[in-house]
Design an enzyme around this catalytic site. Structure first.
Site, PDB file in Angstrom:
ATOM      1  N   THR A 125     -41.464  81.184 -30.511  1.00 53.45           N
ATOM      2  CA  THR A 125     -41.819  81.914 -29.291  1.00 53.45           C
ATOM      3  C   THR A 125     -41.922  83.422 -29.529  1.00 53.45           C
ATOM      4  O   THR A 125     -41.247  83.958 -30.423  1.00 53.45           O
ATOM      5  CB  THR A 125     -40.750  81.630 -28.204  1.00 53.45           C
ATOM      6  OG1 THR A 125     -40.950  82.526 -27.108  1.00 53.45           O
ATOM      7  CG2 THR A 125     -39.332  81.844 -28.714  1.00 53.45           C
ATOM      8  N   ASP A 126     -42.699  84.095 -28.695  1.00 54.67           N
ATOM      9  CA  ASP A 126     -42.783  85.560 -28.780  1.00 54.67           C
ATOM     10  C   ASP A 126     -41.474  86.214 -28.335  1.00 54.67           C
ATOM     11  O   ASP A 126     -41.258  87.403 -28.563  1.00 54.67           O
ATOM     12  CB  ASP A 126     -43.970  86.098 -27.956  1.00 54.67           C
ATOM     13  CG  ASP A 126     -43.876  85.846 -26.457  1.00 54.67           C
ATOM     14  OD1 ASP A 126     -42.933  85.150 -26.007  1.00 54.67           O
ATOM     15  OD2 ASP A 126     -44.749  86.342 -25.716  1.00 54.67           O
ATOM     16  N   GLU A 127     -40.577  85.419 -27.702  1.00 53.04           N
ATOM     17  CA  GLU A 127     -39.311  85.996 -27.224  1.00 53.04           C
ATOM     18  C   GLU A 127     -38.399  86.413 -28.369  1.00 53.04           C
ATOM     19  O   GLU A 127     -37.445  87.163 -28.153  1.00 53.04           O
ATOM     20  CB  GLU A 127     -38.578  85.003 -26.305  1.00 53.04           C
ATOM     21  CG  GLU A 127     -39.397  84.669 -25.085  1.00 53.04           C
ATOM     22  CD  GLU A 127     -38.594  84.146 -23.909  1.00 53.04           C
ATOM     23  OE1 GLU A 127     -37.365  84.216 -23.920  1.00 53.04           O
ATOM     24  OE2 GLU A 127     -39.232  83.655 -22.965  1.00 53.04           O
ATOM     25  N   TYR A 149     -31.114  81.725 -25.717  1.00 51.97           N
ATOM     26  CA  TYR A 149     -32.304  80.910 -26.034  1.00 51.97           C
ATOM     27  C   TYR A 149     -33.098  81.542 -27.168  1.00 51.97           C
ATOM     28  O   TYR A 149     -33.364  80.915 -28.194  1.00 51.97           O
ATOM     29  CB  TYR A 149     -33.194  80.746 -24.788  1.00 51.97           C
ATOM     30  CG  TYR A 149     -34.613  80.312 -25.136  1.00 51.97           C
ATOM     31  CD1 TYR A 149     -34.870  79.030 -25.608  1.00 51.97           C
ATOM     32  CD2 TYR A 149     -35.693  81.210 -25.034  1.00 51.97           C
ATOM     33  CE1 TYR A 149     -36.168  78.629 -25.957  1.00 51.97           C
ATOM     34  CE2 TYR A 149     -36.980  80.823 -25.384  1.00 51.97           C
ATOM     35  CZ  TYR A 149     -37.212  79.541 -25.839  1.00 51.97           C
ATOM     36  OH  TYR A 149     -38.487  79.159 -26.203  1.00 51.97           O
ATOM     37  N   LYS A 153     -33.879  80.398 -31.150  1.00 49.74           N
ATOM     38  CA  LYS A 153     -35.229  80.207 -31.714  1.00 49.74           C
ATOM     39  C   LYS A 153     -35.406  81.104 -32.951  1.00 49.74           C
ATOM     40  O   LYS A 153     -36.014  80.692 -33.940  1.00 49.74           O
ATOM     41  CB  LYS A 153     -36.301  80.521 -30.673  1.00 49.74           C
ATOM     42  CG  LYS A 153     -36.321  79.590 -29.465  1.00 49.74           C
ATOM     43  CD  LYS A 153     -36.662  78.141 -29.799  1.00 49.74           C
ATOM     44  CE  LYS A 153     -38.106  77.936 -30.166  1.00 49.74           C
ATOM     45  NZ  LYS A 153     -38.411  76.479 -30.340  1.00 49.74           N
TER      46      LYS A 153
HETATM   47  P1  NAD Z   1     -39.866  71.578 -22.412  1.00 54.65           P
HETATM   48  O1  NAD Z   1     -38.467  71.887 -22.032  1.00 54.65           O
HETATM   49  O2  NAD Z   1     -40.861  71.247 -21.379  1.00 54.65           O
HETATM   50  O3  NAD Z   1     -39.890  70.391 -23.475  1.00 54.65           O
HETATM   51  C1  NAD Z   1     -38.906  70.214 -24.466  1.00 54.65           C
HETATM   52  C2  NAD Z   1     -38.904  68.748 -24.874  1.00 54.65           C
HETATM   53  O4  NAD Z   1     -37.963  68.579 -25.934  1.00 54.65           O
HETATM   54  C3  NAD Z   1     -38.476  67.801 -23.749  1.00 54.65           C
HETATM   55  O5  NAD Z   1     -39.338  66.690 -23.693  1.00 54.65           O
HETATM   56  C4  NAD Z   1     -37.064  67.379 -24.146  1.00 54.65           C
HETATM   57  O6  NAD Z   1     -36.711  66.081 -23.689  1.00 54.65           O
HETATM   58  C5  NAD Z   1     -37.152  67.447 -25.658  1.00 54.65           C
HETATM   59  N1  NAD Z   1     -35.844  67.651 -26.307  1.00 54.65           N
HETATM   60  C6  NAD Z   1     -34.896  68.555 -25.970  1.00 54.65           C
HETATM   61  N2  NAD Z   1     -33.827  68.437 -26.787  1.00 54.65           N
HETATM   62  C7  NAD Z   1     -34.124  67.447 -27.666  1.00 54.65           C
HETATM   63  C8  NAD Z   1     -33.439  66.874 -28.754  1.00 54.65           C
HETATM   64  N3  NAD Z   1     -32.208  67.295 -29.107  1.00 54.65           N
HETATM   65  N4  NAD Z   1     -34.019  65.872 -29.444  1.00 54.65           N
HETATM   66  C9  NAD Z   1     -35.253  65.435 -29.082  1.00 54.65           C
HETATM   67  N5  NAD Z   1     -35.954  65.922 -28.059  1.00 54.65           N
HETATM   68  C10 NAD Z   1     -35.392  66.928 -27.361  1.00 54.65           C
HETATM   69  O7  NAD Z   1     -40.347  72.837 -23.278  1.00 54.65           O
HETATM   70  P2  NAD Z   1     -41.801  73.401 -23.548  1.00 54.65           P
HETATM   71  O8  NAD Z   1     -42.059  74.500 -22.609  1.00 54.65           O
HETATM   72  O9  NAD Z   1     -42.755  72.288 -23.683  1.00 54.65           O
HETATM   73  O10 NAD Z   1     -41.557  74.070 -24.983  1.00 54.65           O
HETATM   74  C11 NAD Z   1     -41.820  73.341 -26.179  1.00 54.65           C
HETATM   75  C12 NAD Z   1     -41.534  74.246 -27.361  1.00 54.65           C
HETATM   76  O11 NAD Z   1     -42.362  75.396 -27.283  1.00 54.65           O
HETATM   77  C13 NAD Z   1     -40.103  74.773 -27.400  1.00 54.65           C
HETATM   78  O12 NAD Z   1     -39.682  74.769 -28.742  1.00 54.65           O
HETATM   79  C14 NAD Z   1     -40.191  76.196 -26.873  1.00 54.65           C
HETATM   80  O13 NAD Z   1     -39.214  77.005 -27.461  1.00 54.65           O
HETATM   81  C15 NAD Z   1     -41.580  76.584 -27.359  1.00 54.65           C
HETATM   82  N6  NAD Z   1     -42.289  77.593 -26.522  1.00 54.65           N
HETATM   83  C16 NAD Z   1     -42.518  77.392 -25.186  1.00 54.65           C
HETATM   84  C17 NAD Z   1     -43.247  78.319 -24.458  1.00 54.65           C
HETATM   85  C18 NAD Z   1     -43.527  78.132 -22.992  1.00 54.65           C
HETATM   86  O14 NAD Z   1     -44.114  79.026 -22.371  1.00 54.65           O
HETATM   87  N7  NAD Z   1     -43.198  77.017 -22.386  1.00 54.65           N
HETATM   88  C19 NAD Z   1     -43.744  79.461 -25.088  1.00 54.65           C
HETATM   89  C20 NAD Z   1     -43.483  79.654 -26.452  1.00 54.65           C
HETATM   90  C21 NAD Z   1     -42.773  78.699 -27.160  1.00 54.65           C
HETATM   91  O1  TDX Z   2     -37.318  82.036 -10.381  1.00 53.99           O
HETATM   92  C1  TDX Z   2     -37.753  82.823 -11.216  1.00 53.99           C
HETATM   93  N1  TDX Z   2     -37.938  84.131 -10.871  1.00 53.99           N
HETATM   94  C2  TDX Z   2     -38.412  85.067 -11.735  1.00 53.99           C
HETATM   95  O2  TDX Z   2     -38.569  86.225 -11.375  1.00 53.99           O
HETATM   96  C3  TDX Z   2     -38.071  82.422 -12.563  1.00 53.99           C
HETATM   97  C4  TDX Z   2     -37.885  80.996 -12.988  1.00 53.99           C
HETATM   98  C5  TDX Z   2     -38.554  83.369 -13.423  1.00 53.99           C
HETATM   99  N2  TDX Z   2     -38.706  84.658 -13.038  1.00 53.99           N
HETATM  100  C6  TDX Z   2     -39.226  85.634 -14.009  1.00 53.99           C
HETATM  101  C7  TDX Z   2     -38.450  85.729 -15.303  1.00 53.99           C
HETATM  102  C8  TDX Z   2     -39.517  86.070 -16.329  1.00 53.99           C
HETATM  103  O3  TDX Z   2     -39.716  87.475 -16.354  1.00 53.99           O
HETATM  104  O4  TDX Z   2     -40.534  85.206 -14.394  1.00 53.99           O
HETATM  105  C9  TDX Z   2     -40.770  85.400 -15.788  1.00 53.99           C
HETATM  106  C10 TDX Z   2     -41.084  84.068 -16.442  1.00 53.99           C
HETATM  107  O5  TDX Z   2     -39.876  83.315 -16.439  1.00 53.99           O
HETATM  108  P1  TDX Z   2     -39.769  81.852 -17.064  1.00 53.99           P
HETATM  109  O6  TDX Z   2     -40.829  80.996 -16.486  1.00 53.99           O
HETATM  110  O7  TDX Z   2     -38.353  81.416 -16.986  1.00 53.99           O
HETATM  111  O8  TDX Z   2     -40.225  82.124 -18.586  1.00 53.99           O
HETATM  112  P2  TDX Z   2     -39.657  83.108 -19.714  1.00 53.99           P
HETATM  113  O9  TDX Z   2     -38.243  83.454 -19.506  1.00 53.99           O
HETATM  114  O10 TDX Z   2     -40.637  84.231 -19.859  1.00 53.99           O
HETATM  115  O11 TDX Z   2     -39.752  82.118 -20.995  1.00 53.99           O
HETATM  116  C11 TDX Z   2     -40.860  81.218 -21.171  1.00 53.99           C
HETATM  117  O12 TDX Z   2     -41.792  81.714 -22.095  1.00 53.99           O
HETATM  118  C12 TDX Z   2     -41.414  81.761 -23.442  1.00 53.99           C
HETATM  119  C13 TDX Z   2     -40.387  79.835 -21.610  1.00 53.99           C
HETATM  120  O13 TDX Z   2     -39.431  79.357 -20.687  1.00 53.99           O
HETATM  121  C14 TDX Z   2     -39.827  79.867 -23.004  1.00 53.99           C
HETATM  122  O14 TDX Z   2     -39.507  78.561 -23.425  1.00 53.99           O
HETATM  123  C15 TDX Z   2     -40.846  80.457 -23.931  1.00 53.99           C
HETATM  124  O15 TDX Z   2     -40.297  80.637 -25.217  1.00 53.99           O
END
Ligand code: NAD
Ligand code: TDX
Length: 336
Positions: A125-127, A149, A153
């Site tokens: 992630t970019d985080e 988190y 990562k």
């Molecule tokens: P998500 O929470 O929707 O999905 C995670 C999945 O992993 C779920 O299906 C969960 O059941 C499974 N999981 C969790 N723990 C597990 C374990 N111990 N063994 C097997 N399966 C397990 O998350 P997402 O948003 O789809 O993110 C997927 C990946 O992308 C993550 O690694 C996250 O860090 C990364 N990521 C997400 C975002 C975003 O914006 N959502 C951005 C950048 C990177």
């Molecule tokens: O209720 C809310 N109110 C609010 O102001 C929530 C859920 C979020 N926020 C803000 C926090 C963040 O600045 O909105 C922004 C986005 O929040 P999230 O959806 O929780 O995402 P973020 O924390 O940016 O992280 C997401 O992007 C990077 C994913 O959850 C991560 O898994 C990924 O790595």
């Protein structure tokens, strides 16, 4: 010869979208999904996928060496999406983040080494760069994670590099920005706010709402990840972004405009601990491999909101669970 691919976390948001993309790819012969089905994963996310003969599904934990060994056997490629993914939950209790996001990755790397996997793609992630107040982070920018988190990562990224350098495990790391699109669990900003709006509940915007994220359409991210499997250089890191930088307040107001609801649903609440002000990455490196985001932001953002609106029943069910966390735990961060 076609490729056999293990997708861990394939029942989550990005993983399930990625599996759908793989099904359109003739090069892919077999897809095996390993997913623990935590609160955020669901077989419902794999509707119309699991009945495809190319796809098989194992419910299990990546930390479980025997289960992961079974899942990895006879595979060519591994893509690891499995993770605890929500920042607010990590602030409440970091321990499952360290377990899955660090130890789980170690297990997968160890098994990839043993089974001579051809490519291991770690979805990061970019985080991991922390808050980037000015300019854009490139792949050599030092890591400065702010939440448990993002620290977990970042630790996984380091472990991947160590396995590449020490054991030649063929690792590639992808650092994506915030994804939006279908099948996201409604604890995350966009689906949470769509759901609360439809329920006529207040929208809890953290702090002043001016925090900035780079919004990447999930399908574009998945295409970038597939390209990295095909053309990425082993041992390298690739940022994946869209340069769609928007403040949370702007995202919220556009969403309310699309749903034709009033701005007075917005309520400013106590800020997230350590809330990163801005994420911004430079993604020229993957662009050089031939990728560019295709999505026009407002078009795909509108499509995404309407996708959730059409699934109000599903969304309501998930929202009940997601809101339980926010109402009972998030304002009460554990001290261990
Ligand atoms: P998500 O929470 O929707 O999905 C995670 C999945 O992993 C779920 O299906 C969960 O059941 C499974 N999981 C969790 N723990 C597990 C374990 N111990 N063994 C097997 N399966 C397990 O998350 P997402 O948003 O789809 O993110 C997927 C990946 O992308 C993550 O690694 C996250 O860090 C990364 N990521 C997400 C975002 C975003 O914006 N959502 C951005 C950048 C990177
Ligand atoms: O209720 C809310 N109110 C609010 O102001 C929530 C859920 C979020 N926020 C803000 C926090 C963040 O600045 O909105 C922004 C986005 O929040 P999230 O959806 O929780 O995402 P973020 O924390 O940016 O992280 C997401 O992007 C990077 C994913 O959850 C991560 O898994 C990924 O790595």
């Amino acid at each position: 010869m076609g490729k056999k691919i293990l997708v861990t976390g394939g029942a989550g948001f990005i993983g399930s979208n990625f599996v759908r993309l793989l099904l359109k790819e003739p090069q892919i012969e077999k897809i095996r999904i390993l997913d623990k089905l935590t609160y955020s994963g669901s077989v419902e996310n794999l509707e119309n996928v699991l009945d495809n003969p190319k796809v098989s599904f194992i419910q299990g934990d990546i930390i479980d060496f025997n289960v992961s060994a079974k899942a990895i056997s006879n595979m060519n490629w591994v893509v690891n999406f499995a993770a605890e993914s929500h920042v607010d939950r990590s602030l409440f209790d970091p321990s499952p983040f360290m377990a899955t996001n660090v130890e789980g990755v170690r297990v997968l790397l160890e098994l990839s080494r043993k089974h001579k996997i051809e490519k291991f793609l770690q979805v990061s992630t970019d985080e991991v760069y922390g808050s980037i107040i000015k300019y854009a982070a490139d792949e050599s920018t030092p890591l400065k994670p702010s939440s448990p988190y993002s620290a977990s990562k970042a630790a996984a990224d380091m472990l991947c590099n160590a396995y590449f350098v020490s054991y030649n495990v063929p690792v590639i790391i992808a650092r994506s920005s915030n994804n939006y699109g279908p099948y996201q669990y409604p604890e995350k900003l966009i689906p949470r706010f769509v759901s609360l709006t439809l329920r006529k509940d207040k929208l809890p915007l953290f702090g002043n709402g001016k925090n900035i994220r780079d919004w990447l359409y999930v399908e574009d991210n998945c295409k970038a990840l597939l390209l990295l499997l095909q053309k990425g250089i082993l041992g390298e890191i690739y940022n994946i972004g869209a340069s769609e930088l928007h403040q949370n307040i702007e995202i919220t107001k556009s969403m309310l405009d699309i749903l034709n609801k009033p701005y007075d649903l917005i309520t400013h609440v106590k800020d997230r601990l350590g809330h990163d002000k801005r994420y911004c990455i430079n993604w020229e490196k993957i662009e050089k491999l031939g990728w560019k985001p295709q999505a026009k932001f407002i078009e795909k953002f509108t499509k995404t909101i309407n996708w959730y609106k059409k699934r109000e029943k599903w969304l309501n069910k998930k929202t009940e669970e997601a809101e339980e966390f926010y109402s009972q735990k998030s304002s009460n961060y554990k001290v261990k």
